[in-house]
Design an enzyme around this catalytic site. Structure first.
Site, PDB file in Angstrom:
ATOM      1  N   GLY A  93     -23.861  17.167  -5.943  1.00 23.11           N
ATOM      2  CA  GLY A  93     -24.761  18.290  -6.175  1.00 23.11           C
ATOM      3  C   GLY A  93     -24.705  18.712  -7.628  1.00 23.11           C
ATOM      4  O   GLY A  93     -24.364  17.910  -8.514  1.00 23.11           O
ATOM      5  N   TRP A 105     -30.024  17.956  -1.695  1.00 24.05           N
ATOM      6  CA  TRP A 105     -31.263  17.792  -0.960  1.00 24.05           C
ATOM      7  C   TRP A 105     -32.009  16.525  -1.293  1.00 24.05           C
ATOM      8  O   TRP A 105     -32.951  16.168  -0.615  1.00 24.05           O
ATOM      9  CB  TRP A 105     -32.183  19.008  -1.148  1.00 24.05           C
ATOM     10  CG  TRP A 105     -32.320  19.515  -2.551  1.00 24.05           C
ATOM     11  CD1 TRP A 105     -31.679  20.583  -3.073  1.00 24.05           C
ATOM     12  CD2 TRP A 105     -33.145  18.996  -3.578  1.00 24.05           C
ATOM     13  NE1 TRP A 105     -32.044  20.769  -4.369  1.00 24.05           N
ATOM     14  CE2 TRP A 105     -32.951  19.805  -4.719  1.00 24.05           C
ATOM     15  CE3 TRP A 105     -34.036  17.918  -3.678  1.00 24.05           C
ATOM     16  CZ2 TRP A 105     -33.601  19.581  -5.921  1.00 24.05           C
ATOM     17  CZ3 TRP A 105     -34.683  17.696  -4.877  1.00 24.05           C
ATOM     18  CH2 TRP A 105     -34.465  18.524  -5.987  1.00 24.05           C
ATOM     19  N   GLN A 107     -19.278  26.266   2.143  1.00 27.04           N
ATOM     20  CA  GLN A 107     -18.096  26.988   1.677  1.00 27.04           C
ATOM     21  C   GLN A 107     -16.952  26.866   2.707  1.00 27.04           C
ATOM     22  O   GLN A 107     -15.784  26.709   2.341  1.00 27.04           O
ATOM     23  CB  GLN A 107     -18.460  28.458   1.442  1.00 27.04           C
ATOM     24  CG  GLN A 107     -17.404  29.261   0.736  1.00 27.04           C
ATOM     25  CD  GLN A 107     -17.093  28.746  -0.674  1.00 27.04           C
ATOM     26  OE1 GLN A 107     -17.993  28.523  -1.464  1.00 27.04           O
ATOM     27  NE2 GLN A 107     -15.812  28.524  -0.963  1.00 27.04           N
ATOM     28  N   HIS A 122       3.326  27.479  31.739  1.00 30.33           N
ATOM     29  CA  HIS A 122       2.204  28.121  32.427  1.00 30.33           C
ATOM     30  C   HIS A 122       0.960  28.049  31.534  1.00 30.33           C
ATOM     31  O   HIS A 122       1.007  28.472  30.372  1.00 30.33           O
ATOM     32  CB  HIS A 122       2.534  29.594  32.714  1.00 30.33           C
ATOM     33  CG  HIS A 122       1.425  30.288  33.439  1.00 30.33           C
ATOM     34  ND1 HIS A 122       1.253  30.198  34.795  1.00 30.33           N
ATOM     35  CD2 HIS A 122       0.386  31.029  32.979  1.00 30.33           C
ATOM     36  CE1 HIS A 122       0.174  30.879  35.147  1.00 30.33           C
ATOM     37  NE2 HIS A 122      -0.372  31.391  34.056  1.00 30.33           N
ATOM     38  N   ASP A 157       5.062  34.441  37.540  1.00 35.95           N
ATOM     39  CA  ASP A 157       4.779  34.224  36.113  1.00 35.95           C
ATOM     40  C   ASP A 157       5.067  35.479  35.281  1.00 35.95           C
ATOM     41  O   ASP A 157       4.297  35.830  34.380  1.00 35.95           O
ATOM     42  CB  ASP A 157       3.313  33.790  35.908  1.00 35.95           C
ATOM     43  CG  ASP A 157       2.947  32.595  36.763  1.00 35.95           C
ATOM     44  OD1 ASP A 157       3.816  31.739  36.969  1.00 35.95           O
ATOM     45  OD2 ASP A 157       1.794  32.521  37.230  1.00 35.95           O
ATOM     46  N   CYS A 165     -30.351  11.489  -9.349  1.00 32.23           N
ATOM     47  CA  CYS A 165     -29.288  12.004 -10.204  1.00 32.23           C
ATOM     48  C   CYS A 165     -29.147  11.209 -11.492  1.00 32.23           C
ATOM     49  O   CYS A 165     -28.787  11.760 -12.520  1.00 32.23           O
ATOM     50  CB  CYS A 165     -27.979  12.032  -9.440  1.00 32.23           C
ATOM     51  SG  CYS A 165     -27.604  10.469  -8.674  1.00 32.23           S
ATOM     52  N   GLY A 194     -25.240  26.302   2.107  1.00 29.76           N
ATOM     53  CA  GLY A 194     -24.084  26.050   1.253  1.00 29.76           C
ATOM     54  C   GLY A 194     -23.114  27.214   1.280  1.00 29.76           C
ATOM     55  O   GLY A 194     -21.898  27.025   1.354  1.00 29.76           O
ATOM     56  N   SER A 223     -33.883  18.321 -15.457  1.00 28.63           N
ATOM     57  CA  SER A 223     -35.036  18.886 -14.731  1.00 28.63           C
ATOM     58  C   SER A 223     -34.976  18.496 -13.262  1.00 28.63           C
ATOM     59  O   SER A 223     -35.447  19.194 -12.394  1.00 28.63           O
ATOM     60  CB  SER A 223     -36.350  18.377 -15.325  1.00 28.63           C
ATOM     61  OG  SER A 223     -36.554  17.019 -14.973  1.00 28.63           O
TER      62      SER A 223
END
Ligand code: NAP
Length: 921
Positions: free
Chosen positions: A669, A592, A654, A126, A162, A726, A649, A824
């Site tokens: 990151g 970003w 998470q 069902h 049912d 990076c 984030g 930096s």
């Protein structure tokens, strides 16, 4: 207290003691035939099949499969008369001597003499979480009532409606845009069939439960068989109820109304949460204000004045159209030429139609006018999937009801081209850079752009003007779950899991081609959203991303295992071989720094290795990711393969790290967040992780270098993409004898750098990505000055609107200073001297960092360069060049710059698992 669902799961035991049963299947449809096959696979004996009589000249699929296996088939028009079982029917039933009746989907009334006859009695499927929604139209009512959970129950049939004791129950979440069709297709059908088989096995090994149904929370609702029950009563429904009513009737029986006096059924409802678009007004019976036909459908209003949008309309003659086309002439599907293989496919499709309609099918045969109904649509879709490996949506059948049109849709689908309706999304339009830019602003889940479930928005700010560009939907944990489930279904049973490796590559090439065609738009978005200089974005960010999709597209059909000589188990022989398999659903979280530059992430990792992914771009620059999502649909990627969720984030990122169905997370990151991610991955489900983290990459320049080249490349190393890179050269070590000349030349070159709007073709240096980052750079330089380093130039904001920061140079930087150690991520050159011939000492200083992403060395002495590259502790070393990355070269860091490779062949293994198979013969 345990729910029935939890109770049943907890107490289910293994099937090792399984004894085989003699089963009578009483029911109909492809669902029943699917259950029939599973029961036989499990070794049970199906002793008889009891289904409905043929309709016209068409036989139920359950009868057809059973006949093929020479199982006895009975087609009783009814089982009882005036409340009493028909004796002849009962005798025939008894003759098969079943010890269990299985009722997968049964529309007939089965007498208790039959229900209770077998030793193990009868179990029945069902489609609701009993005791809720008893009765025939339970899925419809689940949606009409706006339930958040749906599911099915397998219960012991009794003499009520049912009401029998529960054997097994499974639940799923109801998504905001679910329809009867989507719930059925994604959960109730596939999981329901498996659960029927599971329930039978529980009966066989004596572990089946009988949990009495409670009357608490029980609901009985009427069957939606009468036409008046599906009429939309606009005066009685607010927008949310209207949406629920329409999707609760979608596709069967179809909620209906009158548009400009014309009868129509409406489908594909969504809550419309953005401003009502302008368009052609049409009158709707019972609605206070006119409905609006617009580019993305038809807007209707609830009695609270709030809008919803429907996407499809069906007229009384069964013809379905896109609602956006109401009142216009319909587009014909283009003519296509069929290859030899596709002609064979057309023959197979014709025989499926013939099997269903039981008549001679010609090009002009109309599926519905030949007597087909909604169950036949489900059967057609299922048979196409099984026999032709082509996955259609039910809607495709409704939109192309004539065979010659239908076959075109099938062929286009088999070629990987999306034949579906135009992608429906809520777009942002901007006129800029001589373009009419249009891009999505919603979450991209299962090939649809949808609003988030928490109503939260992210603000996309143009860093060159500091003005709001647009608002973007921000994903909740629930959205992440929804996307992961879509990816999981696509991975385990969707089209992507069945497609040939080479065809997968073809799709990736097609996406790369589309990105090429749209490269101006993509580069403009990178500029607007992240401040990348347009010309650079065009060549590097977009260009390299295109190369990456092509490079990994080429790998698709080259992923192979090996054969391994193991010791034979004499006198037998053995063969051991390995297979490389996709790891499963993957998560990707990107920083970003321009998204497309990060495109090595989605392209290299998932499609080539077949895993599907859920990607979160950084909250401050999500736009190009959403444009990529749009292009992926046009390229023909099936639903669920690519899911893109802008979000924060702390919530969305998470939730990806925590999700138990994600098997691998690729994170790019900062080191700090990378550490947090690793913990979450470990404690959630030990998911695999690769981490591309921060860097403080040393660049050593010896006095015997080509000075002009070293200055040019060294500046590129620091100032490329305003330092938001990076692998930026985070610290320059210059040999004492050339130090002053080098710095002088750098400062001269900086003066020539044009700082300006990123879309200006003459601009060399654009704004930083966002305000918080700019503020950090100011603080970073202040610390440098306070610690005693010499600020040669720059160090502050440029006096103009926008997040511009001056290209900066510091000299006399000592090893223990903050700016010597910390990244930096901006346009800041950090220069330290080293003494002549102190190679080992400078290498030691260069290595005395916890980062290890990249490094560089400039010298004309190749032996010296190789000596440095051998000893430097970084994942990449550039000799007499910098930033020279390539899609074919592996990329990734050492130490706290992370682990795992992003590009090149090495990247494939990050998303594959090796299975070892040993055969004895
Ligand atoms: P970040 O602060 O670490 O953020 C990276 C991503 O992680 C963002 O999407 C962020 O979401 C998300 N995030 C934050 N908290 C999270 C959590 N608890 N769980 C899951 N995800 C979470 O880094 P960033 O400031 O964006 O980027 C700069 C850093 O990235 C630099 O250190 C740079 O060196 C590094 N980077 C490394 C590479 C490489 O290949 N090695 C490449 C580019 C950049 P939000 O959107 O909320 O911020």
């Amino acid at each position: 207290m345990l729910s029935v669902h939890q109770f049943v799961r907890r107490f289910s035991t293994s099937q090792s003691m399984l004894s085989k049963l003699r089963i009578a299947i009483i029911g109909q449809s492809t669902f029943a035939s699917g259950v029939y096959k599973l029961l036989r696979q499990d070794g049970h004996k199906v002793v008889g099949v009891f289904t409905v009589p043929d309709q016209g000249n068409r036989e139920d699929p359950l009868a057809s499969v059973a006949k093929e296996d020479s199982i006895k088939v009975f087609k009783f028009p009814r089982w009882r008369q005036k409340g009493k079982v028909l004796p002849d029917v009962l005798d025939q039933y008894k003759s098969v001597d079943a010890n269990l009746n299985v009722l997968p989907f049964c529309t007939q009334f089965i007498p208790m003499d039959v229900i209770n006859y077998p030793e193990n009695q009868s179990i029945c499927y069902h489609p609701s979480l009993l005791p809720c929604h008893r009765g025939m139209s339970s899925i419809n009512w689940t949606l009409i009532h706006g339930d958040k959970k749906a599911g099915f129950t397998i219960f012991w049939a009794d003499d009520g409606l049912d009401t029998g004791p529960i054997l097994l129950q499974k639940e799923c979440e109801v998504y905001p845009d679910d329809t009867v069709d989507s719930l059925y297709n994604r959960f109730l059908y596939p999981e329901g069939m498996k659960a029927m088989a599971e329930a039978v096995n529980m009966v066989a090994n004596g572990t089946a439960h009988r949990i009495p149904q409670s009357e608490e929370g029980a609901t009985y609702e009427s069957a939606l068989t009468k036409k008046e029950l599906s009429e939309i009563k606009f005066d009685q429904l607010n927008a949310e109820q209207l949406h629920n009513f329409i999707r609760g009737m979608d596709k069967v029986p179809g909620a209906w109304t009158h548009l400009n006096g014309q009868f129509v059924r409406v489908y594909g409802s969504r809550i419309w949460s953005v401003p009502v678009p302008s368009g052609q007004e049409v009158t709707v019976e019972g609605m206070k204000q006119p409905a609006i036909v617009h580019k993305e459908g038809l807007v209707l209003f609830g009695n609270d004045g709030k809008p919803i949008n429907v996407q499809k309309l069906m007229f009384e003659d069964g013809k379905m159209i896109n609602a956006a086309k109401y009142g216009q002439s319909q587009d014909e599907i283009q003519e296509i030429e069929l290859t030899e293989e596709e002609l064979k496919l057309a023959d197979s499709v014709k025989s499926i139609w013939t099997g269903i309609l039981n008549l001679q099918v010609s090009d002009e045969t109309d599926f519905f006018k030949s007597g087909a109904g909604s169950m036949d649509v489900a059967r057609l879709v299922e048979e196409l999937k099984e026999k032709c490996n082509v996955q259609l949506e039910n809607e495709d059948v409704y939109l192309s009801t004539v065979f010659k049109e239908f076959i075109k849709i099938v062929v286009l689908k088999s070629r990987g081209v999306s034949s579906g309706p135009l992608l429906d999304f809520d777009s942002v339009k901007i006129k800029t850079n001589n373009l009419d830019l249009e891009f999505p602003r919603q979450l991209f889940i299962n090939n649809q752009f949808v609003d988030s479930t928490n109503d939260k928005k992210l603000k996309s700010i143009d860093p060159s003007s500091e003005k709001l560009l647009c608002e973007v939907e921000s994903a909740s944990r629930q959205d992440v779950h929804k996307a992961v489930m879509a990816a999981k279904v696509a991975f385990e049973e969707g089209e992507w899991s069945k497609i040939n490796a080479r065809d997968r590559g073809r799709l990736m090439y097609r996406l790369a081609d589309l990105m090429d065609e749209h490269k101006e738009e993509l580069a403009t978005l990178e500029s607007l959203d992240s401040g990348a200089v347009y010309t650079l974005a065009l060549k590097t960010h977009v260009g390299m991303s295109i190369d990456t999709w092509r490079y990994f597209g080429g790998w698709c059909d080259k992923i192979q295992g090996s054969t391994i000589p193991i010791n034979h188990a004499r006198p037998n022989r053995n063969l051991t071989f390995t297979k490389k398999e996709p790891i499963g659903v993957c998560g990707i979280v990107t920083p970003w720094q321009c998204f497309l530059q990060q495109c090595k992430q989605p392209s290299s990792k998932r499609p080539s290795s077949m895993g599907n992914f859920v990607l979160k771009p950084a909250q401050v620059s999500p736009l190009s990711a959403l444009k990529l999502a749009e292009l992926s649909v046009y390229a023909g990627f099936p639903p669920g393969v690519i899911n893109i969720l802008p979000g924060t984030g702390s919530v969305c990122g998470q939730a990806i790290a925590d999700h138990p169905d994600i098997r691998k997370l690729g994170f790019t990151g900062s080191t700090l967040i990378g550490q947090q991610i690793m913990k979450s991955c470990a404690s959630s489900n030990l998911k695999r992780v690769s981490l591309e983290l921060g860097g403080k990459s040393p660049l050593i320049i010896f006095s015997d270098c080509d000075m002009d080249r070293a200055v040019r490349q060294g500046m590129g190393g620091v100032f490329f993409n305003k330092g938001e890179n990076c692998i930026a050269a985070g610290r320059l070590f210059i040999e004492e004898s050339i130090h002053d000349e080098f710095v002088k030349k750098v400062v001269e070159e900086i003066k020539k750098m044009v700082i300006g709007h990123p879309l200006d073709r003459s601009t060399a240096h654009g704004p930083q990505n966002h305000k918080a980052h700019l503020d950090k750079l100011v603080e970073y330089c202040d610390i440098g000055v306070k610690e005693g380093a010499t600020l040669v130039c720059g160090g502050k904001r440029v006096k103009r609107p926008g997040f511009f920061f001056e290209p900066t140079v510091f000299t006399d930087v000592q090893d223990d200073m903050y700016i010597a150690k910390e990244e930096s991520f901006g346009p800041v050159m950090i220069v330290s001297k080293f003494k002549e011939s102190e190679i080992d000492d400078v290498i030691k200083r260069a290595n005395s960092t916890e980062f290890g992403l990249a490094s560089g060395v400039f010298t004309r002495d190749l032996s010296k360069a190789m000596y440095v590259s051998d000893r430097i502790d970084a994942g990449t070393c550039f000799i007499n060049c910098y930033n020279k990355t390539d899609v074919a070269a592996p990329f990734g860091g050492f130490k706290q710059s992370g682990f795992g490779k992003d590009l090149g062949e090495a990247a494939l293994n990050e998303y594959l698992r090796i299975k070892c198979v040993t055969v004895e013969y």
